[in-house]
Design a protein around this motif. Structure first.
Motif, PDB file in Angstrom:
ATOM      1  N   HIS A   1       0.816  -1.212   0.000  1.00  0.00           N
ATOM      2  CA  HIS A   1       0.000   0.000   0.000  1.00  0.00           C
ATOM      3  C   HIS A   1       0.849   1.261   0.000  1.00  0.00           C
ATOM      4  O   HIS A   1       0.477   2.255  -0.618  1.00  0.00           O
ATOM      5  CB  HIS A   1      -0.947  -0.005   1.199  1.00  0.00           C
TER       6      HIS A   1
ATOM      7  N   ASN B   1       3.847   1.762  -1.368  1.00  0.00           N
ATOM      8  CA  ASN B   1       4.382   1.998  -2.713  1.00  0.00           C
ATOM      9  C   ASN B   1       3.319   2.514  -3.669  1.00  0.00           C
ATOM     10  O   ASN B   1       3.611   3.281  -4.586  1.00  0.00           O
ATOM     11  CB  ASN B   1       5.005   0.722  -3.287  1.00  0.00           C
ATOM     12  N   LYS B   2       2.066   2.105  -3.468  1.00  0.00           N
ATOM     13  CA  LYS B   2       0.963   2.531  -4.343  1.00  0.00           C
ATOM     14  C   LYS B   2       0.359   3.856  -3.889  1.00  0.00           C
ATOM     15  O   LYS B   2      -0.636   4.306  -4.446  1.00  0.00           O
ATOM     16  CB  LYS B   2      -0.114   1.455  -4.377  1.00  0.00           C
ATOM     17  N   LYS B   3       0.921   4.452  -2.846  1.00  0.00           N
ATOM     18  CA  LYS B   3       0.450   5.720  -2.271  1.00  0.00           C
ATOM     19  C   LYS B   3      -0.987   5.631  -1.753  1.00  0.00           C
ATOM     20  O   LYS B   3      -1.733   6.594  -1.792  1.00  0.00           O
ATOM     21  CB  LYS B   3       0.600   6.862  -3.278  1.00  0.00           C
ATOM     22  N   LEU B   4      -1.368   4.451  -1.266  1.00  0.00           N
ATOM     23  CA  LEU B   4      -2.695   4.266  -0.690  1.00  0.00           C
ATOM     24  C   LEU B   4      -2.719   4.636   0.788  1.00  0.00           C
ATOM     25  O   LEU B   4      -3.791   4.797   1.368  1.00  0.00           O
ATOM     26  CB  LEU B   4      -3.156   2.816  -0.875  1.00  0.00           C
ATOM     27  N   VAL B   5      -1.547   4.755   1.399  1.00  0.00           N
ATOM     28  CA  VAL B   5      -1.412   5.222   2.781  1.00  0.00           C
ATOM     29  C   VAL B   5      -0.319   6.281   2.823  1.00  0.00           C
ATOM     30  O   VAL B   5       0.584   6.296   1.996  1.00  0.00           O
ATOM     31  CB  VAL B   5      -1.057   4.066   3.759  1.00  0.00           C
ATOM     32  N   ASP B   6      -0.423   7.179   3.792  1.00  0.00           N
ATOM     33  CA  ASP B   6       0.576   8.242   3.928  1.00  0.00           C
ATOM     34  C   ASP B   6       1.740   7.842   4.817  1.00  0.00           C
ATOM     35  O   ASP B   6       2.808   8.425   4.760  1.00  0.00           O
ATOM     36  CB  ASP B   6      -0.068   9.504   4.513  1.00  0.00           C
TER      37      ASP B   6
ATOM     38  N   GLU C   1       3.055   4.702   8.147  1.00  0.00           N
ATOM     39  CA  GLU C   1       2.827   3.462   8.870  1.00  0.00           C
ATOM     40  C   GLU C   1       3.116   3.663  10.340  1.00  0.00           C
ATOM     41  O   GLU C   1       3.982   4.465  10.696  1.00  0.00           O
ATOM     42  CB  GLU C   1       3.753   2.368   8.324  1.00  0.00           C
TER      43      GLU C   1
ATOM     44  N   GLN D   1       8.978   4.294  -2.736  1.00  0.00           N
ATOM     45  CA  GLN D   1       8.669   5.691  -2.448  1.00  0.00           C
ATOM     46  C   GLN D   1       9.623   6.216  -1.371  1.00  0.00           C
ATOM     47  O   GLN D   1      10.088   5.462  -0.515  1.00  0.00           O
ATOM     48  CB  GLN D   1       7.224   5.829  -1.940  1.00  0.00           C
TER      49      GLN D   1
END
Length: 132
Positions: A2, A4-9, A11, A24
């Motif tokens: 997620h 890498n796919k920019k689905l989260v800002d 962790e 990223q």
């Protein structure tokens, strides 16, 4: 992943091993949220802890590395495929000890999931920690 796919800002925590897979740019906090302490736990009854095998979970990297480095006699270990099965074996007395993280064991004891209170192995070095 997620991240890498920019689905989260961000962790809450991440193991440094996973960072190698990041594509990223990320910034690590200067202040750790908590410290993980890996340890060897054993039955406080010497007759059980000394005569029964040590449990570990296949697939947990630090477990496997510890076993490979410290156990020449593979008959003294018991391999499990989940932590739950390992803890169940400890409760039954099938194993004399196990590898686990300190906070995990505390939570298991607080929740009453360990019928036998494990003791921290006296030979374990306190400096085996992972900062997160």
């Amino acid at each position: 992943m997620h991240f890498n796919k920019k689905l989260v800002d961000g962790e809450l925590y991440r193991l440094s091993l996973a960072e190698k897979a990041y594509e990223q740019t990320f910034v690590r906090s200067l202040v750790p949220l908590f410290k993980l302490t890996n340890a060897i736990w054993e039955n406080s009854d010497y007759n059980i802890s000394n005569k029964k095998p040590l449990g570990y979970v296949k697939g947990i990297k630090w477990h496997e590395e510890y076993i490979l480095k410290h156990f020449l006699d593979m008959q003294n270990i018991a391999q499990f495929y989940s932590e739950d099965k390992m803890y169940e074996a400890f409760n039954r007395g099938a194993i004399g000890g196990f590898l686990s993280e300190k906070q995990t064991v505390k939570l298991l004891m607080d929740d009453g999931r360990l019928s036998v209170s494990p003791a921290l192995n006296s030979l374990w070095k306190a400096n085996r920690s992972i900062i997160i």
